[in-house]
Design a protein around this motif. Structure first.
Motif, short mmCIF file in Angstrom:
data_model
loop_
_atom_site.label_atom_id
_atom_site.label_comp_id
_atom_site.label_asym_id
_atom_site.label_seq_id
_atom_site.Cartn_x
_atom_site.Cartn_y
_atom_site.Cartn_z
N ASN A 180 -3.15 -12.70 -9.75
CA ASN A 180 -2.92 -11.26 -9.89
C ASN A 180 -3.12 -10.61 -8.53
N VAL A 181 -2.10 -9.92 -8.03
CA VAL A 181 -2.17 -9.26 -6.73
C VAL A 181 -1.97 -7.75 -6.94
N THR A 182 -2.86 -6.95 -6.39
CA THR A 182 -2.72 -5.50 -6.51
C THR A 182 -2.06 -4.97 -5.25
N LEU A 183 -0.89 -4.37 -5.40
CA LEU A 183 -0.16 -3.79 -4.27
C LEU A 183 -0.37 -2.27 -4.26
N GLY A 184 -0.33 -1.69 -3.07
CA GLY A 184 -0.49 -0.25 -2.95
C GLY A 184 -1.90 0.19 -2.60
N LEU A 185 -2.81 -0.77 -2.40
CA LEU A 185 -4.17 -0.46 -1.94
C LEU A 185 -4.21 -0.53 -0.41
N PRO A 186 -5.19 0.11 0.22
CA PRO A 186 -5.30 0.03 1.69
C PRO A 186 -6.00 -1.25 2.15
#
Length: 330
Positions: A283-289
């Motif tokens: 699971n990869v979270t995109l849109g974080l800094p």
């Protein structure tokens, strides 16, 4: 390369076992990581499961690289009560949150390369006053982000993103918009370029209805909502194509033609990847800094403490975080 920060997750779940087994798998690699966890808890797991793992306390993330080849580096955090595998206890909720916030802090400050999160149990955290809907929303708040983040599932043979996530199918369809598809695809495009070093990402966009609507005979959403999004993306120079019938998107020959599949709802995206690689998906979270990955499973309280937890997804999450961090650095 800076080390990767590993969070504790729920101390009653399988997170500690996964962290210890991941070190066994990766100790001879060039992928150093350290755990923000409780040393006594980890040692208890080692003793109980008779694991061939050594741990060593570190005071700063900088010490992790030199320690890692010989022992799992642990940034020690205090627990409020002894954790018992399989038995939830909200008393340790603040330590769980501290582990996450410190991992994010270390990464934003440049002391760690990425964050890999062990699974949390939201119900236990809610009893401590935790107000966020879930893990990802808390991470976004820690990173100062107020825009929706994107959930990507990835394995060696497939990457997928659902435009709508944890909603009933009716709610997901009712809430599907051209703007949501564009937003999701633009973040995916940027991530593939910056974090996976793909020069010209190819985005396959699924339809919603059977046969992608069959020219309006099986619903109008594909023509009225999805097709305009694809046109807009193409006008922005993004290689997006579709809408494609979802039932023919995921065989081997089809997958060779794209770098990521953008799907319209949860199961449309997750069933294919979990069928292809149930234990290896990340699971990869995109849109974080910052870079954040996690295993594609939960706390597994029913098998905690039994020594049978499969570390494959967790190991792959660490490897993927490392690969993404290297691409970002490049």
């Amino acid at each position: 390369m800076r080390p990767i920060a590993i969070t504790m997750g729920d101390p009653s779940g399988i997170g500690g076992e996964l962290s210890l087994k991941a070190w066994q798998n990766l100790k001879d690699s060039q992928i150093p990581f350290y755990c923000l966890d409780n040393v006594d808890r980890l040692q208890n797991i080692i003793d109980h499961l008779n694991l061939d793992t050594k741990i060593q306390v570190i005071r700063t993330p900088n010490e992790a690289k030199s320690v890692f080849p010989n022992a799992l580096p642990v940034f020690d955090l205090p627990l409020q009560t002894v954790s018992i595998p399989g038995q939830l206890d909200s008393a340790n909720g603040q330590t769980v949150l501290d582990s996450i916030s410190l991992a994010v802090e270390h990464t934003i400050e440049g002391k760690a390369a990425a964050v890999v999160t062990n699974p949390i149990h939201k119900a236990a955290l809610y009893e401590t006053g935790f107000t966020y809907p879930g893990h990802t929303e808390y991470l976004a708040a820690l990173g100062g982000e107020n825009k929706p983040s994107i959930m990507m599932l990835a394995c060696d043979s497939l990457r997928v993103i659902p435009v709508t996530i944890h909603q009933s199918l009716k709610t997901a369809i009712d809430g599907l918009t051209t703007e949501k598809i564009i937003y999701t695809a633009e973040i995916a495009h940027k991530a593939l370029k910056n974090l996976y070093d793909i020069k010209e990402p190819r985005l396959a966009i699924s339809g919603l209805n059977p046969h992608a609507g069959e020219s309006g005979k099986m619903g109008h959403e594909d023509e009225e909502i999805i097709a305009p999004a694809i046109t807009s993306l193409k006008n922005k120079g993004i290689n997006a194509f579709g809408p494609l019938p979802a039932d023919t998107m995921f065989h081997a020959e089809a997958r060779a033609n794209y770098d990521i599949a953008i799907c319209m709802y949860h199961d449309q995206a997750l069933i294919p990847i979990k069928t292809l690689d149930f234990h290896g998906g990340v699971n990869v979270t995109l849109g974080l800094p910052f870079i954040r990955t996690s295993p594609d499973h939960g706390t597994a309280l029913d098998i905690a403490g039994k020594g049978i937890a499969n570390p494959s997804s967790f190991v792959n999450a660490i490897k993927m975080a490392y690969t993404m961090a290297k691409a970002q650095q490049k």
